[in-house]
Design a protein around this motif. Structure first.
Motif, PDB file in Angstrom:
ATOM      1  N   MET A  96       0.837  -1.201   0.000  1.00 51.99           N
ATOM      2  CA  MET A  96       0.000   0.000   0.000  1.00 51.99           C
ATOM      3  C   MET A  96       0.871   1.251   0.000  1.00 51.99           C
ATOM      4  O   MET A  96       0.594   2.231  -0.701  1.00 51.99           O
ATOM      5  CB  MET A  96      -0.933   0.007   1.205  1.00 51.99           C
ATOM      6  N   TRP A  97       1.946   1.234   0.775  1.00 48.82           N
ATOM      7  CA  TRP A  97       2.863   2.373   0.853  1.00 48.82           C
ATOM      8  C   TRP A  97       3.459   2.694  -0.516  1.00 48.82           C
ATOM      9  O   TRP A  97       3.595   3.870  -0.889  1.00 48.82           O
ATOM     10  CB  TRP A  97       3.971   2.050   1.857  1.00 48.82           C
ATOM     11  N   ASN A 153       2.538   2.434  -3.668  1.00 48.16           N
ATOM     12  CA  ASN A 153       1.745   3.183  -4.640  1.00 48.16           C
ATOM     13  C   ASN A 153       1.303   4.543  -4.121  1.00 48.16           C
ATOM     14  O   ASN A 153       0.989   5.442  -4.914  1.00 48.16           O
ATOM     15  CB  ASN A 153       0.518   2.377  -5.070  1.00 48.16           C
ATOM     16  N   ALA A 154       1.263   4.727  -2.801  1.00 53.98           N
ATOM     17  CA  ALA A 154       0.758   5.971  -2.228  1.00 53.98           C
ATOM     18  C   ALA A 154       1.842   7.010  -1.982  1.00 53.98           C
ATOM     19  O   ALA A 154       1.619   8.214  -2.180  1.00 53.98           O
ATOM     20  CB  ALA A 154       0.039   5.666  -0.911  1.00 53.98           C
ATOM     21  N   THR A 185     -10.489   7.574   3.549  1.00 54.88           N
ATOM     22  CA  THR A 185     -10.498   6.158   3.175  1.00 54.88           C
ATOM     23  C   THR A 185     -11.429   5.414   4.126  1.00 54.88           C
ATOM     24  O   THR A 185     -12.020   5.983   5.039  1.00 54.88           O
ATOM     25  CB  THR A 185      -9.090   5.547   3.240  1.00 54.88           C
ATOM     26  N   GLU A 233      -2.978   2.142   5.779  1.00 52.28           N
ATOM     27  CA  GLU A 233      -1.593   2.017   5.321  1.00 52.28           C
ATOM     28  C   GLU A 233      -1.360   2.885   4.094  1.00 52.28           C
ATOM     29  O   GLU A 233      -0.304   3.518   3.941  1.00 52.28           O
ATOM     30  CB  GLU A 233      -1.262   0.555   4.998  1.00 52.28           C
ATOM     31  N   ASP A 234      -2.347   2.919   3.203  1.00 52.29           N
ATOM     32  CA  ASP A 234      -2.224   3.727   1.989  1.00 52.29           C
ATOM     33  C   ASP A 234      -2.144   5.215   2.343  1.00 52.29           C
ATOM     34  O   ASP A 234      -1.240   5.940   1.881  1.00 52.29           O
ATOM     35  CB  ASP A 234      -3.417   3.452   1.075  1.00 52.29           C
ATOM     36  N   PHE A 266      -8.088   6.676  -0.774  1.00 54.19           N
ATOM     37  CA  PHE A 266      -8.011   5.271  -1.181  1.00 54.19           C
ATOM     38  C   PHE A 266      -9.385   4.645  -1.012  1.00 54.19           C
ATOM     39  O   PHE A 266      -9.883   4.493   0.104  1.00 54.19           O
ATOM     40  CB  PHE A 266      -7.006   4.465  -0.351  1.00 54.19           C
ATOM     41  N   SER A 317      -4.693   6.575  -4.801  1.00 58.40           N
ATOM     42  CA  SER A 317      -4.000   5.355  -5.209  1.00 58.40           C
ATOM     43  C   SER A 317      -4.665   4.816  -6.465  1.00 58.40           C
ATOM     44  O   SER A 317      -5.871   4.988  -6.676  1.00 58.40           O
ATOM     45  CB  SER A 317      -4.084   4.321  -4.081  1.00 58.40           C
TER      46      SER A 317
END
Length: 403
Positions: free
Chosen positions: A161-162, A164-165, A184, A192-193, A239, A266
């Motif tokens: 998740m990290w 892509n964000a 989100t 996490e994103d 997200f 994301s």
């Protein structure tokens, strides 16, 4: 497309196991697969993916991509023919340990490929640790899989998740935005994103003026959109995925916010959703490790082959399955049948892919090092406007495998 393979569909979990543990499977479970075992039997790939329910389309895309990659190698992995054992994970975390055990102990598979759902991954990883089963994660983005829970026999061909964000934080700041609202679902993946984006945006000098958490899996967003309008941020980062992504983007446009407050997210916000989103998605910017419009020979060849094989365009999930197949092919080919289980793991670690998504290699924690692209939706397509982060490696300080 010529079919050189054989598939077995494992019956539902409620059925009793009917297959004894095979020699190769027993060898894998005990962690002592011999050179003879590798050389003398077909490679059995256990696919633990959702083939029913909400995530069925994702499971099918991953499966299609995997099989396309192996078909391109003549249906073989090195000198071995391939047998697929397909088990419907139902995206149900409570069934994950039992299902993983059935594949490894009951079906004697050599490699497990799955899952889609991060909750299922947690159950799978417990069994992977107990048995030593070689496992390739083609989607689930939970950070712990290649960080705190990392292990030598587990690889990932997808993302965290990290990953892509995080790049979007700098992008949003560079576009002149200083005050941002993030939103989100109130669950681990979404948080996490958001944490990845918020880290980068704050490091750049931006301010998160409000983080909004929506009860999962609610798609009733009107109250939150009114709150966003009242806060008057420079931009919004979000997200949501699947049906939640469709509802949020549509509602955001219907409220008129898209004309005054740019929307970022994301890539899963719009991936697989473009047809359902229509014009509401125009102008939405996302960061993702793939886009179907990437203008490279590798991606053009992949898109063409996938469309010919399956009658539809590939998505990110298909690429993640495709790269799992190419990774296995490269590793088995390099071994030429003369290796034990540890050598197979070492061969997987050394793989470098010339992927449709761009160059891919693997970190010490077995996470893909890959490009993350900035994409903007225009006329129903993701148009790549930049590489937001080139060959991004995820933080993995919690991984005990690091030297």
């Amino acid at each position: 497309m010529t079919d050189h393979t054989h598939s077995v569909v494992v019956p539902p979990a409620a059925s009793p196991l009917k297959r004894a543990i095979g020699v190769a499977g027993l060898a894998l479970v005990t962690g002592t697969m011999s050179a003879a075992a590798l050389a003398d039997h077909s490679v059995k790939l256990g696919l633990m993916l959702p083939y029913s329910g909400t995530y069925a389309a994702l499971g099918e895309s991953i499966t299609n991509g995997l099989k396309l990659a192996i078909d391109q190698e003549g249906g073989s992995l090195g000198s071995h023919q391939v047998e697929y054992v397909e088990l419907d994970s139902e995206a149900d975390p409570s069934k994950a340990p039992q299902n993983m055990s059935r594949l490894v102990k009951g079906e004697g598979v050599d490699v497990v490929i799955g899952p889609v759902h991060s909750g299922v991954a947690m159950g799978m990883l417990r069994v992977a640790k107990q048995t030593g089963a070689i496992t390739i994660i083609p989607n689930a983005g939970l950070e712990a899989a290649t960080n705190q829970l990392c292990m030598p026999n587990v690889f990932r061909t997808s993302f965290s998740m990290w990953q892509n964000a995080y790049p979007m934080g700098q992008v949003v700041y560079d576009q002149g935005h200083r005050k941002v609202v993030t939103i989100t679902w109130d669950y681990a993946g979404g948080k996490e994103d958001l944490a990845g984006f918020e880290q980068a945006f704050s490091e750049a000098g931006g301010e998160i003026i409000q983080q909004i958490l929506v009860p999962f899996p609610s798609t009733e967003f009107q109250t939150y959109l009114a709150q966003i309008a009242s806060l008057e941020p420079d931009a919004v980062y979000t997200f949501f995925a699947g049906g939640g992504g469709v509802s949020f983007v549509r509602d955001y446009a219907a409220a008129g916010l898209n004309t005054s407050i740019p929307l970022f997210g994301s890539g899963f916000l719009t991936d697989g959703n473009l047809a359902a989103l229509g014009d509401a998605a125009n102008g939405v910017q996302t960061t993702m490790h793939y886009a179907e419009t990437l203008d490279t020979p590798q991606n053009e060849a992949f898109v063409s082959a996938y469309q010919e094989a399956y009658g539809e365009a590939p998505d990110t999930y298909a690429v993640q399955g495709f790269d799992a197949g190419k990774m296995l092919s490269a590793a088995y080919t390099s071994l030429d049948g003369e290796a034990d289980r540890e050598a197979l793991i070492a061969a997987l670690e050394a793989v470098e892919l010339d992927s449709p998504r761009g160059p891919v290699s693997f970190s010490a924690s077995h996470h893909p090092i890959q490009n993350v692209y900035l994409r903007e939706v225009k006329d129903g397509e993701h148009h790549v406007s930049a590489i937001a982060s080139e060959q991004l490696e995820v933080p993995d300080s919690g991984c005990s495998m690091k030297g």
